[in-house]
Design an enzyme around this catalytic site. Sequence first.
Site, mmCIF file in Angstrom:
data_model
loop_
_atom_site.group_PDB
_atom_site.id
_atom_site.type_symbol
_atom_site.label_atom_id
_atom_site.label_comp_id
_atom_site.label_asym_id
_atom_site.label_seq_id
_atom_site.Cartn_x
_atom_site.Cartn_y
_atom_site.Cartn_z
ATOM 1 N N SER A 124 -8.596 -4.893 0.094
ATOM 2 C CA SER A 124 -9.500 -5.429 1.092
ATOM 3 C C SER A 124 -10.884 -5.248 0.507
ATOM 4 O O SER A 124 -11.208 -4.156 0.030
ATOM 5 C CB SER A 124 -9.367 -4.613 2.373
ATOM 6 N N ARG A 170 1.036 1.494 -3.796
ATOM 7 C CA ARG A 170 1.461 0.218 -3.237
ATOM 8 C C ARG A 170 1.561 -0.849 -4.323
ATOM 9 O O ARG A 170 2.491 -1.659 -4.342
ATOM 10 C CB ARG A 170 0.480 -0.220 -2.147
ATOM 11 N N ARG A 197 5.007 1.484 3.925
ATOM 12 C CA ARG A 197 3.894 1.306 2.998
ATOM 13 C C ARG A 197 2.681 2.176 3.289
ATOM 14 O O ARG A 197 1.621 1.928 2.752
ATOM 15 C CB ARG A 197 3.490 -0.169 2.962
ATOM 16 N N HIS A 198 2.843 3.184 4.164
ATOM 17 C CA HIS A 198 1.718 4.058 4.456
ATOM 18 C C HIS A 198 1.975 5.488 4.019
ATOM 19 O O HIS A 198 3.053 6.033 4.228
ATOM 20 C CB HIS A 198 1.432 4.059 5.972
ATOM 21 N N ARG A 200 -5.885 9.529 4.710
ATOM 22 C CA ARG A 200 -5.920 8.788 5.977
ATOM 23 C C ARG A 200 -5.001 9.480 6.974
ATOM 24 O O ARG A 200 -3.789 9.503 6.791
ATOM 25 C CB ARG A 200 -5.449 7.341 5.774
ATOM 26 N N GLU A 259 -0.541 -6.952 1.636
ATOM 27 C CA GLU A 259 -1.932 -6.749 1.272
ATOM 28 C C GLU A 259 -2.091 -5.566 0.331
ATOM 29 O O GLU A 259 -1.520 -4.493 0.566
ATOM 30 C CB GLU A 259 -2.727 -6.493 2.549
ATOM 31 N N GLU A 272 -3.495 8.745 9.531
ATOM 32 C CA GLU A 272 -2.936 7.712 10.408
ATOM 33 C C GLU A 272 -1.494 8.077 10.676
ATOM 34 O O GLU A 272 -0.725 8.265 9.732
ATOM 35 C CB GLU A 272 -2.986 6.386 9.644
#
Lengths: 174, 501
Positions: free
Chosen positions: B427, B475, B281-282, B273, B424, B275
Amino acid sequence: MAAAAELKLLEKSLGLSKENKYSAQGERQIPVLQTNNGPSLTGLTTIATHLVKQANKEYLLGSTAEEKAVVQQWLEYRVTRVDGHSNKEDIHSLLKDLNSYLEDKVYITGNNFTLADILLYYGLHRFIVDLTVQEKEKYLNVSRWFCHIQHYPGIRQQLSSVVFIKNRLYTNSH
Amino acid sequence: MPSASAGRKNQEKPREIMDAAEDYAKERYGISSMIQSQEKPDRVLVRVRDLTIQKADEIVWVRARVHTSRAKGKQCFLVLRQQQFNVQALVAVGDHASKQMVKFAANINKESIVDVEGVVRKVNQKIGSCTQQDVELHVQKIYVISLAEPRLPLQLDDAIRPEVEGEEEGRATVNQDTRLDNRVIDLRTSTSQAVFRLQSGICHLFRETLINKGFVEIQTPKIISAASEGGANVFTVSYFKNNAYLAQSPQLYKQMCICADFEKVFCIGPVFRAEDSNTHRHLTEFVGLDIEMAFNYHYHEVLEEIADTLVQIFKGLQERFQTEIQTVNKQFPCEPFKFLEPTLRLEYCEALAMLREAGVEMGDEEDLSTPNEKLLGRLVKEKYDTDFYVLDKYPLAVRPFYTMPDPNNPKHSNSYDMFMRGEEILSGAQRIHDSQLLTERALHHGIDLEKIKAYIDSFRFGAPPHAGGGIGLERVTMLFLGLHNVRQTSMFPRDPKRLTP
């Protein structure tokens, strides 16, 4: 909130039917009340004290000499430490001190509801409204006191009601 | 006339000869020649974790690292470390060791790997600072197999010191960047060893549980021709004369396997990713554990399987990895992970009600912000006493285009998230398996149909109703252990600022 708006709230909470007209003075917009038969009154605490006497509720200024002094002390605290401060650090420092102070008191002066409770409630409302659930739990005594005052008949009026959770979420409750 | 210095020389020489002669232990210690597979000695090396009272008075060979060594008069105390375990060893002047040997032992650089032969002796007082508390090793031979350089980039004792202890006692701890820059050494600590053994357990339990449930493991491509989830966060790679992308998730391929009749599939593989998120947490690259399953009539058939899989993982970890959990807790104390059976399932509107009751203002179709997710986690913990729960029936507006809408309420969807300690971890949803509806929803989201033509085509020739979801290994490890940064649970983490080691 603006001083005039606050004084209007105070009038209603004291049960005064006649509404006074307030003007504002100077850079900081300090409220001024022109009385009919006397000098003009300047300043939130001065006017508030006058209104209390007008409403025949002098007990709200304290019963004993000591209590009267404590009430005045906190009215001064409200105007000097609470008003005009928006810095997050200052607010939290203030809430921390107030939290320790309220550890063993039901009301600001101890056991009696006074003008100090009313004006501190009005003054702190804009900060308490923005606290997170965790912060409200951290300042547990302030939350308990604030929740109590906001339920007092006639005090809150149109100010928003702040929600306080009854259970501890952040300190070890299980 | 002989000079004074000459006389002194004459006096020194005999002592030297005497010293050399006095080193009766010189064959029993030293730096070994590099092991280049010269020989196959008939020798069994005992693991440090097996040095217990059962072996008292036995002579054993051990290979371990020198964690510490300090001389005290005619003795040298060493702590020998092997992964999560350590044991005290003693070299004392006597029948086996000379004072030169004691001196040698005291001067071996920390982290050097040594082969030691010694007698296992029972101790009268428990050695609290070691994992092997009831015995110590009385060394008869000690050889350095691999010498470490004298200056280490970080001290292992500092690396496992709890933050609080560091602050209170003013002793050093090691910050995250230093650890990550010297990851090989940082990974040697007992805490790191425990974390990654537990992580290996999570993968193993995921696989084991799903295989027992009749799932098939699949491998999906990571080099793909079009961005899967949404254009913004993909890495581009040059692919001969064109460009290709690194897969953001195995979503499309999992679903294609369902359309290809594999019915229940899972895959474990990297997810990329791009991002630019610098949070706790990323990561830009992480390990995805993904599940997809065809169902008969209701997506809850899948939801329950996924929740059960996670519960089996939690139980398996608590049963098989208690040692590791305790080791991590020593440095990072936290409450044990709690969950309910059957798993708690709340609906989105219930969650909204709980949050509103706590004073949060939120719209009916608004997504949960991270602070609200965390607050909700606290409220759920307080009310139901669980660290793990499912949130079902998310508003359709905040879910991807391929999410199946709720048949009874067009504003809701058959989609769900799962949370651990208020954060979370998964998903998922029932996917749209009808190519027409899928096209409609894609258009509604303003997606270029050309880019997802292959995806839509998969559903044109009979597609079973199906649902699924995916978790991030790092995670889940972090949240199970109550840690606070996903870089602690990623061996060689990747984030916008880190590409090495």
